[in-house]
Design a protein around this motif. Structure first.
Motif, PDB file in Angstrom:
ATOM      1  N   PRO A   1       0.845  -1.202   0.000  1.00 23.90           N
ATOM      2  CA  PRO A   1       0.000   0.000   0.000  1.00 23.90           C
ATOM      3  C   PRO A   1       0.880   1.251   0.000  1.00 23.90           C
ATOM      4  CG  PRO A   1      -0.623  -1.498   1.776  1.00 23.90           C
ATOM      5  CD  PRO A   1       0.646  -2.021   1.186  1.00 23.90           C
ATOM      6  N   VAL A   2       0.403   2.282  -0.661  1.00 24.50           N
ATOM      7  CA  VAL A   2       1.130   3.549  -0.707  1.00 24.50           C
ATOM      8  C   VAL A   2       0.188   4.684  -0.329  1.00 24.50           C
ATOM      9  CG1 VAL A   2       2.749   2.767  -2.484  1.00 24.50           C
ATOM     10  CG2 VAL A   2       0.636   3.873  -3.167  1.00 24.50           C
ATOM     11  N   GLY A   3       0.750   5.789   0.084  1.00 27.35           N
ATOM     12  CA  GLY A   3      -0.051   6.972   0.384  1.00 27.35           C
ATOM     13  C   GLY A   3      -0.605   7.573  -0.898  1.00 27.35           C
ATOM     14  N   ALA A   4      -1.765   8.173  -0.788  1.00 24.08           N
ATOM     15  CA  ALA A   4      -2.407   8.811  -1.939  1.00 24.08           C
ATOM     16  C   ALA A   4      -1.792  10.179  -2.198  1.00 24.08           C
ATOM     17  CB  ALA A   4      -3.903   8.965  -1.675  1.00 24.08           C
ATOM     18  N   VAL A   5      -1.813  10.592  -3.454  1.00 24.90           N
ATOM     19  CA  VAL A   5      -1.437  11.953  -3.822  1.00 24.90           C
ATOM     20  C   VAL A   5      -2.733  12.757  -3.832  1.00 24.90           C
ATOM     21  CG1 VAL A   5      -0.501  13.450  -5.619  1.00 24.90           C
ATOM     22  CG2 VAL A   5       0.533  11.210  -5.177  1.00 24.90           C
ATOM     23  N   ILE A   6      -2.860  13.695  -2.906  1.00 26.68           N
ATOM     24  CA  ILE A   6      -4.079  14.501  -2.788  1.00 26.68           C
ATOM     25  C   ILE A   6      -3.763  15.927  -3.215  1.00 26.68           C
ATOM     26  CG2 ILE A   6      -5.822  15.409  -1.207  1.00 26.68           C
ATOM     27  CD1 ILE A   6      -5.508  12.841   0.394  1.00 26.68           C
ATOM     28  N   GLU A   7      -4.525  16.416  -4.186  1.00 29.44           N
ATOM     29  CA  GLU A   7      -4.359  17.777  -4.681  1.00 29.44           C
ATOM     30  C   GLU A   7      -5.602  18.576  -4.326  1.00 29.44           C
ATOM     31  OE1 GLU A   7      -2.443  17.658  -8.855  1.00 29.44           O
ATOM     32  OE2 GLU A   7      -3.483  15.734  -8.561  1.00 29.44           O
ATOM     33  N   ILE A   8      -5.414  19.663  -3.619  1.00 33.28           N
ATOM     34  CA  ILE A   8      -6.498  20.575  -3.247  1.00 33.28           C
ATOM     35  C   ILE A   8      -6.122  21.894  -3.913  1.00 33.28           C
ATOM     36  CG2 ILE A   8      -7.718  21.654  -1.333  1.00 33.28           C
ATOM     37  CD1 ILE A   8      -6.457  19.294   0.388  1.00 33.28           C
ATOM     38  N   ILE A   9      -6.772  22.190  -5.028  1.00 35.39           N
ATOM     39  CA  ILE A   9      -6.313  23.301  -5.849  1.00 35.39           C
ATOM     40  C   ILE A   9      -7.444  24.248  -6.228  1.00 35.39           C
ATOM     41  CG2 ILE A   9      -4.412  21.970  -6.857  1.00 35.39           C
ATOM     42  CD1 ILE A   9      -6.121  21.645  -9.354  1.00 35.39           C
TER      43      ILE A   9
END
Length: 89
Positions: A5-13
């Protein structure tokens, strides 16, 4: 070997229709209007803010983010080891 499992890439733009004037004070203000996880645009209610929890910046630290999203489908169940995940929606 199973995928880890890997961490998610979260974009708040803030998607802007045109570039802002860097000399104007509003150019420094970001008003988010789009959320993406691993590049996928997601629907979120306008009245549910995104919470980015306090950070201690160290090498390899993960960031905790709380989001409220609209879901097309929610699946809660068990999965046998080696079973393929069906996420066709």
């Amino acid at each position: 070997m199973a995928d880890r499992p890997v961490g998610a890439v979260i974009e708040i733009i803030e998607r802007r229709p045109q570039p802002t004037n860097p000399d104007h004070a509003a150019g420094d203000v970001v008003v988010p209007n789009e959320i993406r996880i691993n590049g996928q645009r997601l629907l979120a209610p306008a009245n549910s803010p995104v919470t980015v929890h306090e950070l201690e910046l160290r090498e390899h630290d993960a960031v905790l983010v709380t989001l409220t999203l609209f879901a097309k489908r929610v699946v809660i169940g068990a999965e046998e080891h080696g079973a393929e995940v069906d996420d066709r929606g």
